[in-house]
Design a protein around this motif. Structure first.
Motif, mmCIF file in Angstrom:
data_model
loop_
_atom_site.group_PDB
_atom_site.id
_atom_site.type_symbol
_atom_site.label_atom_id
_atom_site.label_comp_id
_atom_site.label_asym_id
_atom_site.label_seq_id
_atom_site.Cartn_x
_atom_site.Cartn_y
_atom_site.Cartn_z
ATOM 1 N N THR A 142 5.551 -3.375 5.329
ATOM 2 C CA THR A 142 5.293 -2.021 5.808
ATOM 3 C C THR A 142 4.319 -1.260 4.923
ATOM 4 O OG1 THR A 142 7.452 -1.934 6.834
ATOM 5 C CG2 THR A 142 6.429 0.155 6.347
ATOM 6 N N GLY A 143 4.392 -1.455 3.631
ATOM 7 C CA GLY A 143 3.467 -0.800 2.709
ATOM 8 C C GLY A 143 3.818 0.644 2.422
ATOM 9 N N ALA A 144 2.978 1.287 1.635
ATOM 10 C CA ALA A 144 3.241 2.631 1.120
ATOM 11 C C ALA A 144 3.346 3.698 2.202
ATOM 12 C CB ALA A 144 2.164 3.019 0.112
ATOM 13 N N GLN A 145 2.794 3.448 3.370
ATOM 14 C CA GLN A 145 2.868 4.441 4.433
ATOM 15 C C GLN A 145 4.311 4.755 4.808
ATOM 16 O OE1 GLN A 145 0.809 3.413 8.049
ATOM 17 N NE2 GLN A 145 1.121 5.429 8.938
ATOM 18 N N PHE A 146 5.185 3.746 4.807
ATOM 19 C CA PHE A 146 6.569 3.951 5.213
ATOM 20 C C PHE A 146 7.600 3.527 4.175
ATOM 21 C CE2 PHE A 146 4.184 3.287 9.190
ATOM 22 C CZ PHE A 146 4.402 4.531 9.770
ATOM 23 N N CYS A 147 7.183 2.879 3.110
ATOM 24 C CA CYS A 147 8.126 2.368 2.120
ATOM 25 C C CYS A 147 7.984 3.117 0.798
ATOM 26 C CB CYS A 147 7.890 0.876 1.895
ATOM 27 S SG CYS A 147 8.972 0.170 0.635
ATOM 28 N N PRO A 148 9.067 3.701 0.294
ATOM 29 C CA PRO A 148 8.980 4.449 -0.962
ATOM 30 C C PRO A 148 8.810 3.559 -2.198
ATOM 31 C CG PRO A 148 11.243 4.371 -0.201
ATOM 32 C CD PRO A 148 10.405 3.750 0.884
ATOM 33 N N VAL A 149 9.007 2.259 -2.068
ATOM 34 C CA VAL A 149 8.901 1.343 -3.197
ATOM 35 C C VAL A 149 7.474 0.784 -3.344
ATOM 36 C CG1 VAL A 149 9.867 -0.760 -4.221
ATOM 37 C CG2 VAL A 149 11.319 0.726 -2.856
ATOM 38 N N ALA A 150 6.728 0.735 -2.245
ATOM 39 C CA ALA A 150 5.398 0.114 -2.252
ATOM 40 C C ALA A 150 4.433 0.850 -3.180
ATOM 41 C CB ALA A 150 4.841 0.061 -0.842
ATOM 42 N N ILE A 151 3.623 0.078 -3.860
ATOM 43 C CA ILE A 151 2.606 0.602 -4.766
ATOM 44 C C ILE A 151 1.306 0.868 -4.008
ATOM 45 C CG2 ILE A 151 1.229 0.055 -6.822
ATOM 46 C CD1 ILE A 151 3.596 -1.784 -7.667
ATOM 47 N N VAL A 152 1.044 0.074 -2.974
ATOM 48 C CA VAL A 152 -0.202 0.190 -2.212
ATOM 49 C C VAL A 152 0.072 0.222 -0.710
ATOM 50 C CG1 VAL A 152 -1.568 -0.984 -3.991
ATOM 51 C CG2 VAL A 152 -0.624 -2.302 -2.086
ATOM 52 N N GLU A 153 -0.899 0.736 0.023
ATOM 53 C CA GLU A 153 -0.890 0.670 1.481
ATOM 54 C C GLU A 153 -1.308 -0.738 1.882
ATOM 55 O OE1 GLU A 153 -0.752 0.703 5.280
ATOM 56 O OE2 GLU A 153 0.182 2.250 4.058
ATOM 57 N N THR A 154 -0.571 -1.350 2.780
ATOM 58 C CA THR A 154 -0.842 -2.744 3.135
ATOM 59 C C THR A 154 -1.478 -2.924 4.507
ATOM 60 O OG1 THR A 154 1.411 -2.983 3.971
ATOM 61 C CG2 THR A 154 1.007 -3.646 1.682
ATOM 62 N N ASN B 197 -5.228 -1.947 4.863
ATOM 63 C CA ASN B 197 -6.006 -2.791 3.949
ATOM 64 C C ASN B 197 -6.117 -4.223 4.443
ATOM 65 O OD1 ASN B 197 -6.897 -1.096 1.775
ATOM 66 N ND2 ASN B 197 -4.759 -0.872 1.193
ATOM 67 N N ILE B 198 -5.021 -4.812 4.921
ATOM 68 C CA ILE B 198 -5.089 -6.213 5.361
ATOM 69 C C ILE B 198 -5.889 -6.345 6.642
ATOM 70 C CG2 ILE B 198 -2.924 -6.387 6.686
ATOM 71 C CD1 ILE B 198 -4.273 -9.004 4.214
ATOM 72 N N VAL B 199 -5.815 -5.357 7.514
ATOM 73 C CA VAL B 199 -6.626 -5.387 8.740
ATOM 74 C C VAL B 199 -8.109 -5.351 8.377
ATOM 75 C CG1 VAL B 199 -7.290 -4.041 10.787
ATOM 76 C CG2 VAL B 199 -4.878 -4.446 10.293
ATOM 77 N N ASN B 200 -8.490 -4.450 7.488
ATOM 78 C CA ASN B 200 -9.895 -4.335 7.078
ATOM 79 C C ASN B 200 -10.375 -5.574 6.336
ATOM 80 O OD1 ASN B 200 -10.174 -1.814 8.255
ATOM 81 N ND2 ASN B 200 -9.626 -0.731 6.380
ATOM 82 N N LEU B 201 -9.557 -6.099 5.422
ATOM 83 C CA LEU B 201 -9.931 -7.314 4.696
ATOM 84 C C LEU B 201 -10.101 -8.494 5.648
ATOM 85 C CD1 LEU B 201 -7.652 -7.115 1.536
ATOM 86 C CD2 LEU B 201 -10.155 -7.176 1.550
ATOM 87 N N ASP C 177 -0.716 -19.166 1.671
ATOM 88 C CA ASP C 177 -1.881 -19.855 1.108
ATOM 89 C C ASP C 177 -2.539 -18.925 0.093
ATOM 90 O OD1 ASP C 177 -1.684 -22.206 2.728
ATOM 91 O OD2 ASP C 177 -2.586 -21.097 4.393
ATOM 92 N N ILE C 178 -2.693 -17.652 0.504
ATOM 93 C CA ILE C 178 -3.190 -16.605 -0.395
ATOM 94 C C ILE C 178 -2.253 -15.413 -0.244
ATOM 95 C CG2 ILE C 178 -5.077 -15.032 -0.954
ATOM 96 C CD1 ILE C 178 -6.992 -17.082 0.333
ATOM 97 N N GLY C 179 -1.677 -14.969 -1.354
ATOM 98 C CA GLY C 179 -0.776 -13.822 -1.329
ATOM 99 C C GLY C 179 -1.357 -12.667 -2.120
ATOM 100 N N LEU C 180 -1.244 -11.470 -1.571
ATOM 101 C CA LEU C 180 -1.734 -10.259 -2.233
ATOM 102 C C LEU C 180 -0.544 -9.344 -2.475
ATOM 103 C CD1 LEU C 180 -4.780 -9.616 0.132
ATOM 104 C CD2 LEU C 180 -4.784 -10.845 -2.050
ATOM 105 N N MET C 181 -0.222 -9.098 -3.738
ATOM 106 C CA MET C 181 0.921 -8.255 -4.100
ATOM 107 C C MET C 181 0.422 -6.971 -4.756
ATOM 108 S SD MET C 181 4.050 -9.029 -6.765
ATOM 109 C CE MET C 181 4.832 -10.265 -5.740
ATOM 110 N N GLY C 182 0.838 -5.838 -4.214
ATOM 111 C CA GLY C 182 0.454 -4.555 -4.791
ATOM 112 C C GLY C 182 0.782 -4.503 -6.274
ATOM 113 N N ALA C 183 -0.170 -4.046 -7.065
ATOM 114 C CA ALA C 183 -0.004 -3.992 -8.517
ATOM 115 C C ALA C 183 -0.963 -2.954 -9.085
ATOM 116 C CB ALA C 183 -0.304 -5.362 -9.128
ATOM 117 N N PRO C 184 -0.688 -2.487 -10.288
ATOM 118 C CA PRO C 184 -1.639 -1.560 -10.909
ATOM 119 C C PRO C 184 -2.937 -2.281 -11.271
ATOM 120 C CG PRO C 184 0.262 -1.956 -12.339
ATOM 121 C CD PRO C 184 0.493 -2.715 -11.083
ATOM 122 N N ALA C 185 -4.020 -1.534 -11.228
ATOM 123 C CA ALA C 185 -5.328 -2.071 -11.628
ATOM 124 C C ALA C 185 -6.099 -0.951 -12.312
ATOM 125 C CB ALA C 185 -6.080 -2.574 -10.409
#
Length: 154
Positions: free
Chosen positions: A32-44, A47-51, A83-91
């Motif tokens: 769900t990502g940051a839009q609906f989840c209070p735990v998420a670090i990033v919007e998913t 971002n995944i649609v655009n990527l 195959d490729i996983g993207l996990m929200g993290a600080p950068a």
């Protein structure tokens, strides 16, 4: 419904839907990502649609590649089996003045699998990649060409 009659209907609903998704778009998973989840670090979702759109514009893949995205280490998007996983993290990324600032980012996992010979990829291959097109897209293109047989479209 015949596929040729369904395509205009699906396209009018949402341009993300297709009767014949590409080898990436048809196999993407996101939490769900940051839009609906209070735990998420990033919007998913966005971002995944655009990527996905950018990757399919730039690359041709001979087979499906599963890309999973999750907004935090809870891993609801199951990045360790992708195959490729993207996990929200600080950068960190330099701002206009050259000062490093915290920005939304991802850790990139490569090589998980499902099925009979399932394998969890527990350690990220890349850490703290800023979640911007100019930073993340080249990393993903590199992974897809070197490990998954993708070819850059002319």
């Amino acid at each position: 419904v015949e596929s040729r009659r369904a395509e205009p209907f699906l396209s009018s609903l949402d341009s993300r839907l297709s009767m014949e998704p590409g080898n990436i778009a048809g196999h993407v998973i996101s939490c769900t990502g940051a839009q609906f989840c209070p735990v998420a670090i990033v919007e998913t979702k966005l971002n995944i649609v655009n990527l996905t759109r950018k990757l399919e514009e730039r690359l041709s893949l001979p087979h499906k590649v599963r890309i999973h995205m999750t907004g935090c280490p809870n891993s609801c998007g199951q990045v360790q089996v992708a195959d490729i996983g993207l996990m929200g993290a600080p950068a960190k990324k330099a701002n206009a003045e050259g000062v490093m600032k915290a920005v939304p980012g991802v850790n990139v996992f490569v090589g998980g699998s499902i099925g009979e010979d399932a394998r969890l990829q527990l350690e990220p291959s890349f850490k703290g990649i800023p979640l911007t097109e100019e930073d993340l897209l080249p990393v993903l293109c590199d992974i897809l060409t070197s490990k998954f047989g993708a070819v850059i479209k002319q």
